[in-house]
Design an enzyme around this catalytic site. Structure first.
Site, PDB file in Angstrom:
ATOM      1  N   SER A 282       0.542  -3.966   8.653  1.00 17.82           N
ATOM      2  CA  SER A 282       1.432  -5.093   9.005  1.00 17.82           C
ATOM      3  C   SER A 282       1.003  -6.458   8.491  1.00 17.82           C
ATOM      4  CB  SER A 282       1.648  -5.206  10.531  1.00 17.82           C
ATOM      5  OG  SER A 282       2.598  -4.263  10.975  1.00 17.82           O
ATOM      6  N   THR A 283      -0.182  -6.563   7.887  1.00 15.76           N
ATOM      7  CA  THR A 283      -0.663  -7.904   7.515  1.00 15.76           C
ATOM      8  C   THR A 283      -0.235  -8.323   6.104  1.00 15.76           C
ATOM      9  OG1 THR A 283      -2.775  -7.093   6.643  1.00 15.76           O
ATOM     10  CG2 THR A 283      -2.695  -7.652   8.991  1.00 15.76           C
TER      11      THR A 283
ATOM     12  N   VAL B  84       0.835  -1.200   0.000  1.00 13.33           N
ATOM     13  CA  VAL B  84       0.000   0.000   0.000  1.00 13.33           C
ATOM     14  C   VAL B  84       0.880   1.265   0.000  1.00 13.33           C
ATOM     15  CG1 VAL B  84      -0.335   0.177   2.517  1.00 13.33           C
ATOM     16  CG2 VAL B  84      -2.139   0.924   0.981  1.00 13.33           C
ATOM     17  N   ASP B  85       2.049   1.175   0.579  1.00 15.82           N
ATOM     18  CA  ASP B  85       3.016   2.283   0.600  1.00 15.82           C
ATOM     19  C   ASP B  85       3.378   2.689  -0.838  1.00 15.82           C
ATOM     20  OD1 ASP B  85       4.898   4.101   1.472  1.00 15.82           O
ATOM     21  OD2 ASP B  85       6.329   2.611   2.205  1.00 15.82           O
TER      22      ASP B  85
HETATM   23  N1  AR6 Z   1      -5.502  -0.441  -0.906  1.00 14.85           N
HETATM   24  C1  AR6 Z   1      -5.830  -1.116   0.222  1.00 14.85           C
HETATM   25  N2  AR6 Z   1      -5.074  -2.089   0.741  1.00 14.85           N
HETATM   26  C2  AR6 Z   1      -3.932  -2.392   0.101  1.00 14.85           C
HETATM   27  C3  AR6 Z   1      -3.497  -1.734  -1.077  1.00 14.85           C
HETATM   28  C4  AR6 Z   1      -4.344  -0.713  -1.589  1.00 14.85           C
HETATM   29  N3  AR6 Z   1      -4.046  -0.014  -2.677  1.00 14.85           N
HETATM   30  N4  AR6 Z   1      -2.312  -2.285  -1.454  1.00 14.85           N
HETATM   31  C5  AR6 Z   1      -2.016  -3.252  -0.566  1.00 14.85           C
HETATM   32  N5  AR6 Z   1      -2.980  -3.332   0.361  1.00 14.85           N
HETATM   33  P1  AR6 Z   1       1.537  -4.007   3.084  1.00 14.85           P
HETATM   34  P2  AR6 Z   1       2.764  -4.026   5.770  1.00 14.85           P
HETATM   35  C6  AR6 Z   1      -3.104  -4.205   1.548  1.00 14.85           C
HETATM   36  O1  AR6 Z   1       2.470  -5.060   2.621  1.00 14.85           O
HETATM   37  O2  AR6 Z   1       2.453  -5.467   5.964  1.00 14.85           O
HETATM   38  C7  AR6 Z   1       5.892  -1.911   2.219  1.00 14.85           C
HETATM   39  O3  AR6 Z   1       6.932  -2.291   1.360  1.00 14.85           O
HETATM   40  C8  AR6 Z   1      -2.403  -5.531   1.502  1.00 14.85           C
HETATM   41  O4  AR6 Z   1      -3.194  -6.479   0.804  1.00 14.85           O
HETATM   42  O5  AR6 Z   1       1.268  -2.856   2.187  1.00 14.85           O
HETATM   43  O6  AR6 Z   1       2.509  -3.080   6.906  1.00 14.85           O
HETATM   44  C9  AR6 Z   1       6.299  -0.814   3.165  1.00 14.85           C
HETATM   45  O7  AR6 Z   1       7.218   0.091   2.583  1.00 14.85           O
HETATM   46  C10 AR6 Z   1      -2.321  -5.851   2.992  1.00 14.85           C
HETATM   47  O8  AR6 Z   1      -3.537  -6.437   3.434  1.00 14.85           O
HETATM   48  O9  AR6 Z   1       2.018  -3.361   4.509  1.00 14.85           O
HETATM   49  C11 AR6 Z   1       6.918  -1.579   4.292  1.00 14.85           C
HETATM   50  O10 AR6 Z   1       8.271  -1.897   4.013  1.00 14.85           O
HETATM   51  C12 AR6 Z   1      -2.204  -4.485   3.651  1.00 14.85           C
HETATM   52  O11 AR6 Z   1      -2.482  -3.542   2.615  1.00 14.85           O
HETATM   53  C13 AR6 Z   1       6.111  -2.826   4.353  1.00 14.85           C
HETATM   54  O12 AR6 Z   1       5.570  -3.011   3.049  1.00 14.85           O
HETATM   55  C14 AR6 Z   1      -0.840  -4.183   4.236  1.00 14.85           C
HETATM   56  O13 AR6 Z   1       0.168  -4.750   3.433  1.00 14.85           O
HETATM   57  C15 AR6 Z   1       4.967  -2.729   5.325  1.00 14.85           C
HETATM   58  O14 AR6 Z   1       4.288  -3.951   5.377  1.00 14.85           O
END
Ligand code: AR6
Length: 188
Positions: free
Chosen positions: A131-132, A41-42
């Site tokens: 975080s998931t 999402v980042d």
């Molecule tokens: N809209 C809504 N949810 C989303 C989207 C979106 N556009 N894209 C992804 N998700 P993650 P984390 C969901 O990996 O676990 C990054 O590299 C995804 O399906 O984005 O906190 C950062 O820079 C999941 O359920 O975040 C950090 O290094 C949720 O967002 C690291 O990942 C969170 O997944 C953080 O990891």
């Protein structure tokens, strides 16, 4: 955007869709301590929001967090090209098996983000499932923690009028609802 669940008279909604498309006061970014973008999402937020967000993140690193933003904390930038006015960047815990304080840090990440929004006088906030994804926190366990703190928040005289929990997939929203709904609707 599809709504999968509604709680506290519509003030808390559980939705499926792309967080970056939302028209809200602020959306929360599941960032990393470096604050310079990443995957998940980042990456989506920085892609959709454009270079203004990255510029502000660099400035925050330089002035306030030269060693990176610690997990559980949150900072705010503008929303750049997003429809959201602000992005609140928080860092969730990396899952290490569950006995390294991950639960508390996850709750801190949500609470710090809410505090940032309140401090700016905002009224609506949208969260991803922090975080998931890349960080590997179990989705069902995260749901129970988030539901517990949101229940406390909404029963404790919330300043925000609306919080939206946004899941990328319907399957993730279902996991969340299965775990969270009994906690959110049960008596205090
Ligand atoms: N809209 C809504 N949810 C989303 C989207 C979106 N556009 N894209 C992804 N998700 P993650 P984390 C969901 O990996 O676990 C990054 O590299 C995804 O399906 O984005 O906190 C950062 O820079 C999941 O359920 O975040 C950090 O290094 C949720 O967002 C690291 O990942 C969170 O997944 C953080 O990891």
């Amino acid at each position: 955007m599809a709504t999968a669940g509604t709680f506290f008279g519509g003030r808390l909604t559980v939705e499926t869709g792309d967080l970056t498309a939302l028209e809200v006061d602020a959306l929360v970014n599941a960032a990393n301590p470096g604050l310079l973008g990443g995957g998940g999402v980042d990456g989506a937020i920085h892609r959709a929001g454009g270079p203004v967000i990255l510029r502000e993140c660099r400035e925050i690193r330089r002035t306030r967090h030269p060693d990176g933003l610690p997990a559980g904390r949150a900072v705010t930038t503008g929303g750049g090209n997003l429809k959201a006015r602000f992005v609140i960047h928080t860092v969730g815990p990396v899952w290490r098996g569950g006995s390294a304080g991950e639960d508390g840090v996850l709750a801190d990440a949500y609470r710090s983000s809410i505090r940032e929004a309140e401090a700016k006088g905002l009224s609506s906030l949208a969260f991803p499932a922090i975080s998931t994804g890349v960080y590997g926190f179990p989705k069902d366990r995260a749901a129970r923690i988030v539901a517990g703190l949101l229940k406390d928040y909404f029963l404790g005289g919330p300043k925000l009028s609306r919080i939206r929990m946004v899941f990328f997939s319907a399957a993730d929203a279902e996991i969340f609802l299965k775990e969270a709904a009994p906690l959110l609707t049960g008596s205090p």
